[in-house]
Scaffold this active site. Structure first.
Site, PDB file in Angstrom:
ATOM      1  N   LYS A   1       0.872  -1.186   0.000  1.00 58.65           N
ATOM      2  CA  LYS A   1       0.000   0.000   0.000  1.00 58.65           C
ATOM      3  C   LYS A   1       0.904   1.229   0.000  1.00 58.65           C
ATOM      4  O   LYS A   1       1.458   1.612   1.029  1.00 58.65           O
ATOM      5  CB  LYS A   1      -0.867  -0.013   1.258  1.00 58.65           C
ATOM      6  CG  LYS A   1      -2.236   0.612   1.120  1.00 58.65           C
ATOM      7  CD  LYS A   1      -2.275   2.065   0.734  1.00 58.65           C
ATOM      8  CE  LYS A   1      -2.049   3.001   1.901  1.00 58.65           C
ATOM      9  NZ  LYS A   1      -1.888   4.419   1.462  1.00 58.65           N
TER      10      LYS A   1
ATOM     11  N   GLU B   1       9.079  16.105  15.924  1.00 62.34           N
ATOM     12  CA  GLU B   1       9.618  15.868  14.580  1.00 62.34           C
ATOM     13  C   GLU B   1       8.885  16.775  13.588  1.00 62.34           C
ATOM     14  O   GLU B   1       7.661  16.767  13.515  1.00 62.34           O
ATOM     15  CB  GLU B   1       9.389  14.398  14.188  1.00 62.34           C
ATOM     16  CG  GLU B   1       9.978  14.056  12.838  1.00 62.34           C
ATOM     17  CD  GLU B   1       9.693  12.618  12.407  1.00 62.34           C
ATOM     18  OE1 GLU B   1       8.566  12.143  12.612  1.00 62.34           O
ATOM     19  OE2 GLU B   1      10.611  11.984  11.870  1.00 62.34           O
TER      20      GLU B   1
ATOM     21  N   GLU C   1       8.552   1.538  11.741  1.00 65.63           N
ATOM     22  CA  GLU C   1       9.685   2.462  11.611  1.00 65.63           C
ATOM     23  C   GLU C   1       9.078   3.859  11.584  1.00 65.63           C
ATOM     24  O   GLU C   1       8.403   4.223  10.636  1.00 65.63           O
ATOM     25  CB  GLU C   1      10.444   2.130  10.322  1.00 65.63           C
ATOM     26  CG  GLU C   1      11.856   2.663  10.342  1.00 65.63           C
ATOM     27  CD  GLU C   1      11.928   4.126   9.934  1.00 65.63           C
ATOM     28  OE1 GLU C   1      11.818   4.993  10.830  1.00 65.63           O
ATOM     29  OE2 GLU C   1      12.071   4.383   8.738  1.00 65.63           O
TER      30      GLU C   1
ATOM     31  N   CYS D   1      13.411  10.249   7.789  1.00 59.24           N
ATOM     32  CA  CYS D   1      13.175   9.826   9.176  1.00 59.24           C
ATOM     33  C   CYS D   1      14.438   9.951  10.022  1.00 59.24           C
ATOM     34  O   CYS D   1      14.347  10.179  11.219  1.00 59.24           O
ATOM     35  CB  CYS D   1      12.597   8.423   9.224  1.00 59.24           C
ATOM     36  SG  CYS D   1      13.503   7.280   8.214  1.00 59.24           S
TER      37      CYS D   1
HETATM   38  P1  NAD Z   1       1.382   8.569   7.691  1.00 60.27           P
HETATM   39  O1  NAD Z   1       1.902   7.762   8.797  1.00 60.27           O
HETATM   40  O2  NAD Z   1       0.016   9.146   7.798  1.00 60.27           O
HETATM   41  O3  NAD Z   1       1.411   7.712   6.331  1.00 60.27           O
HETATM   42  C1  NAD Z   1       2.291   6.635   6.092  1.00 60.27           C
HETATM   43  C2  NAD Z   1       1.523   5.513   5.405  1.00 60.27           C
HETATM   44  O4  NAD Z   1       0.486   5.059   6.273  1.00 60.27           O
HETATM   45  C3  NAD Z   1       0.831   5.931   4.108  1.00 60.27           C
HETATM   46  O5  NAD Z   1       0.901   4.872   3.178  1.00 60.27           O
HETATM   47  C4  NAD Z   1      -0.597   6.151   4.544  1.00 60.27           C
HETATM   48  O6  NAD Z   1      -1.520   5.997   3.506  1.00 60.27           O
HETATM   49  C5  NAD Z   1      -0.749   5.063   5.577  1.00 60.27           C
HETATM   50  N1  NAD Z   1      -1.835   5.294   6.538  1.00 60.27           N
HETATM   51  C6  NAD Z   1      -2.315   6.478   6.978  1.00 60.27           C
HETATM   52  N2  NAD Z   1      -3.337   6.274   7.839  1.00 60.27           N
HETATM   53  C7  NAD Z   1      -3.500   4.936   7.947  1.00 60.27           C
HETATM   54  C8  NAD Z   1      -4.380   4.101   8.696  1.00 60.27           C
HETATM   55  N3  NAD Z   1      -5.313   4.609   9.498  1.00 60.27           N
HETATM   56  N4  NAD Z   1      -4.247   2.769   8.566  1.00 60.27           N
HETATM   57  C9  NAD Z   1      -3.312   2.228   7.773  1.00 60.27           C
HETATM   58  N5  NAD Z   1      -2.463   2.960   7.024  1.00 60.27           N
HETATM   59  C10 NAD Z   1      -2.548   4.311   7.121  1.00 60.27           C
HETATM   60  O7  NAD Z   1       2.402   9.684   7.391  1.00 60.27           O
HETATM   61  P2  NAD Z   1       2.084  11.057   6.613  1.00 60.27           P
HETATM   62  O8  NAD Z   1       0.764  11.636   6.931  1.00 60.27           O
HETATM   63  O9  NAD Z   1       2.341  10.784   5.202  1.00 60.27           O
HETATM   64  O10 NAD Z   1       3.182  11.957   7.263  1.00 60.27           O
HETATM   65  C11 NAD Z   1       2.943  12.480   8.547  1.00 60.27           C
HETATM   66  C12 NAD Z   1       4.153  12.317   9.400  1.00 60.27           C
HETATM   67  O11 NAD Z   1       4.628  10.974   9.374  1.00 60.27           O
HETATM   68  C13 NAD Z   1       5.344  13.107   8.958  1.00 60.27           C
HETATM   69  O12 NAD Z   1       5.276  14.423   9.350  1.00 60.27           O
HETATM   70  C14 NAD Z   1       6.452  12.358   9.610  1.00 60.27           C
HETATM   71  O13 NAD Z   1       6.594  12.726  10.945  1.00 60.27           O
HETATM   72  C15 NAD Z   1       6.003  10.940   9.557  1.00 60.27           C
HETATM   73  N6  NAD Z   1       6.638  10.206   8.475  1.00 60.27           N
HETATM   74  C16 NAD Z   1       7.671   9.421   8.814  1.00 60.27           C
HETATM   75  C17 NAD Z   1       8.318   8.700   7.842  1.00 60.27           C
HETATM   76  C18 NAD Z   1       9.462   7.826   8.178  1.00 60.27           C
HETATM   77  O14 NAD Z   1      10.274   7.542   7.320  1.00 60.27           O
HETATM   78  N7  NAD Z   1       9.540   7.326   9.404  1.00 60.27           N
HETATM   79  C19 NAD Z   1       7.927   8.803   6.511  1.00 60.27           C
HETATM   80  C20 NAD Z   1       6.842   9.617   6.192  1.00 60.27           C
HETATM   81  C21 NAD Z   1       6.201  10.304   7.198  1.00 60.27           C
END
Ligand code: NAD
Length: 496
Positions: free
Chosen positions: A189, A399, A265, A300
């Site tokens: 996904k 962060e 992660e 990250c």
């Molecule tokens: P997010 O955690 O919302 O999204 C990451 C993934 O999770 C995406 O594929 C998203 O579609 C999915 N997702 C979102 N809600 C979900 C749910 N309820 N159930 C299952 N899957 C779900 O991250 P974001 O909104 O794209 O970014 C927000 C914050 O996340 C950033 O500001 C940052 O702090 C963090 N982030 C961290 C990393 C990392 O490498 N650790 C990468 C991207 C974002």
């Protein structure tokens, strides 16, 4: 925007993947729903992508389950598995320029980074796990004479990989490659901000000869497609990279469904410590700037806290600001651009809010802090540095996931380590010193899954990647990642 003619030609001919990959076919969502895929480069819609709903995810999971149970991939000999994964890597290499274009367009990262880093590293990850897949050995126990006991690593079954938008293909490969190498089936996904390279990966996997159903790709919104995948009773594990709040939800979904395994992660607030005896202050300044501003700070392991020994602070921060000041935001597709757009309007606003909060909490802004290139319609924020950041202020603790550096000073080793560890996160940490004893002491005391001495991000696929504390658990990369996608089975044969 003056792009080279060769690039605009290629862009015009670029096929934009839009359909889900389920059971070996490219298909629309059953409901016909789509979502706008926006480029942060100019805020324009790139294409409409299938918005998978629960029923599409259920189909993908069923196809992955069927593929796993009939053994069409799991039971293939290691040499045949390797051949297919190597072919996949070759196809990615064949289409590397298109993959780089898709990645840059979709997430706003400089095309030079997509070409030099994201795509080559994703290909290397695929090859590395292809090579590794027949080097996973079980063990024979110290059994009594009338018994033979051994333990084997068995694939888990169906893996749900939920990945973020900052390194879309690379992060997908960190999960897909070891999961497939162990014989699992996968439902991937991608993040809704960045579906293109994952969809292309699904297409290339079919071309490489991966049997239908072994790798499915379900684009869609996190709260719909992601949630359906994580709540499925027929998914054995969710491998996730993303935010802490979603990580917590995934553990809840696991508890509410089938107690599937979860690996998380979740990012960090990583400190880079520079002692006055640093052996190469110029290299440290470069690492301080690139460590936080690479990929617009959307990393990250971003070195978002810079801890500098008080006696060298002013001169050092001045040098870091000079290096960062030369990172002028530009069109991600321009091959000369080193600093691109933030992934979305939302992420840009988040960064700007953190900047406003730091201003209001009394930190000293020494560089940047503004939205730029508005006329492009894209989401550009300058590299931003705050000095004299109070350790209990918002910028020191949360962060940002954007181009904002918090600088703090310290006196002596104990204070440096205490400040570095004063965070709920524990992903990466670094220290610069010429004193070997201090370096080794620090490496031991820093509470982080990755520690770098006299360098930043100086490691590769051979080393485990993952966090301590609220940065999550489970490791990507290295042979350890293979074990994450397997269960240990103990077999005892009584000899009669
Ligand atoms: P997010 O955690 O919302 O999204 C990451 C993934 O999770 C995406 O594929 C998203 O579609 C999915 N997702 C979102 N809600 C979900 C749910 N309820 N159930 C299952 N899957 C779900 O991250 P974001 O909104 O794209 O970014 C927000 C914050 O996340 C950033 O500001 C940052 O702090 C963090 N982030 C961290 C990393 C990392 O490498 N650790 C990468 C991207 C974002």
């Amino acid at each position: 925007m003056n792009l080279p003619a060769s690039l605009t030609d290629r862009l015009a001919r670029l096929a934009l993947p839009s359909r889900a990959v389920i059971d070996g076919a490219l298909i629309e969502a059953a409901s016909g729903a789509t979502f706008h895929n926006v480029s942060p480069r100019d805020g324009q819609v790139i294409n409409q992508v299938a918005a998978c709903q629960a029923e599409d995810v259920a189909r993908a999971v069923a196809s992955a389950r069927a593929a796993f149970e009939d053994g069409r991939w799991r039971d293939l000999g290691p040499r045949d598995k390797k051949k297919i994964l190597f072919r996949l890597a070759d196809l990615m290499e064949r289409d590397a320029e298109d993959l780089a274009l898709l990645e840059s367009l979709d997430v706003g990262k400089p095309i030079r980074d997509a070409r030099a880093v994201d795509i080559p590293l994703a290909i290397n990850t695929c090859r590395w796990y292809a090579e590794a897949l027949d080097k996973v050995y079980g063990e024979v126990g110290a059994s009594p004479i009338d018994r033979l006991s051994y333990a084997t690593h068995e694939p888990l079954g169906v893996i749900g990989a939920i990945v973020p938008w900052n390194f879309p293909l690379h992060m997908a490969m960190w999960k897909v490659a070891p999961a497939l190498a162990m014989g699992n089936s996968v439902v991937l996904k991608p993040a809704e901000q960045s579906p293109l390279t994952a969809l292309k990966l699904g297409e290339l996997a079919l071309e490489a000869g991966l049997p239908p159903g072994v790798l499915n790709v379900v684009p869609g919104l996190g709260a719909i497609a992601g949630e359906a995948l994580a709540l499925s009773m027929d998914v054995d594990m969710i491998a996730f990279t993303g935010s802490g709040p979603v990580g917590r939800k995934l553990m809840e979904y696991s508890a509410r469904s089938n107690l599937k395994r979860v690996s998380l992660e979740l990012g960090g607030k990583s400190p880079q410590i520079v002692f006055a005896d640093c052996p190469d202050l110029e290299a440290a300044a470069q690492a301080a700037a690139w460590g936080v501003f690479y990929n617009q700070g959307e990393v990250c392991t971003a070195a978002s806290r810079l801890l500098v020994e008080a006696s060298i602070q002013d001169a050092f921060v001045e040098r870091v600001a000079a290096i960062a000041g030369a990172m002028v935001p530009g069109d991600p597709l321009d091959p000369d651009t080193v600093f691109g757009a933030m992934v979305s309007e939302r992420q840009m606003k988040t960064a700007l809010n953190y900047i406003a909060t730091a201003d209001s909490q009394g930190a000293r802004r020494v560089l940047g802090g503004e939205r730029v290139r508005r006329a492009s319609g894209g989401f550009y924020v300058e590299p931003t540095i705050f000095d004299q950041v109070a350790p209990d202020s918002t910028l020191a603790r949360e962060e940002v996931f954007g181009p904002v550096l918090a600088v703090m000073s310290f006196t002596g080793e104990d204070e440096a380590i205490a400040l570095a560890n004063d965070t709920v996160y524990g992903l990466a940490a670094g220290l610069w010193t010429a004193d070997l004893n201090r370096a080794l002491r620090g490496a031991r005391k820093l509470k982080a899954g990755l520690v770098w001495v006299n360098g930043w991000d100086a490691c590769d696929i051979t080393m485990p990647f993952g966090g301590f504390k609220q940065s999550g658990f489970g490791r990507d990369r290295s042979l350890h990642a293979l074990h994450k996608y397997a269960d240990l089975k103990s077999v005892s044969v009584t000899l009669r």
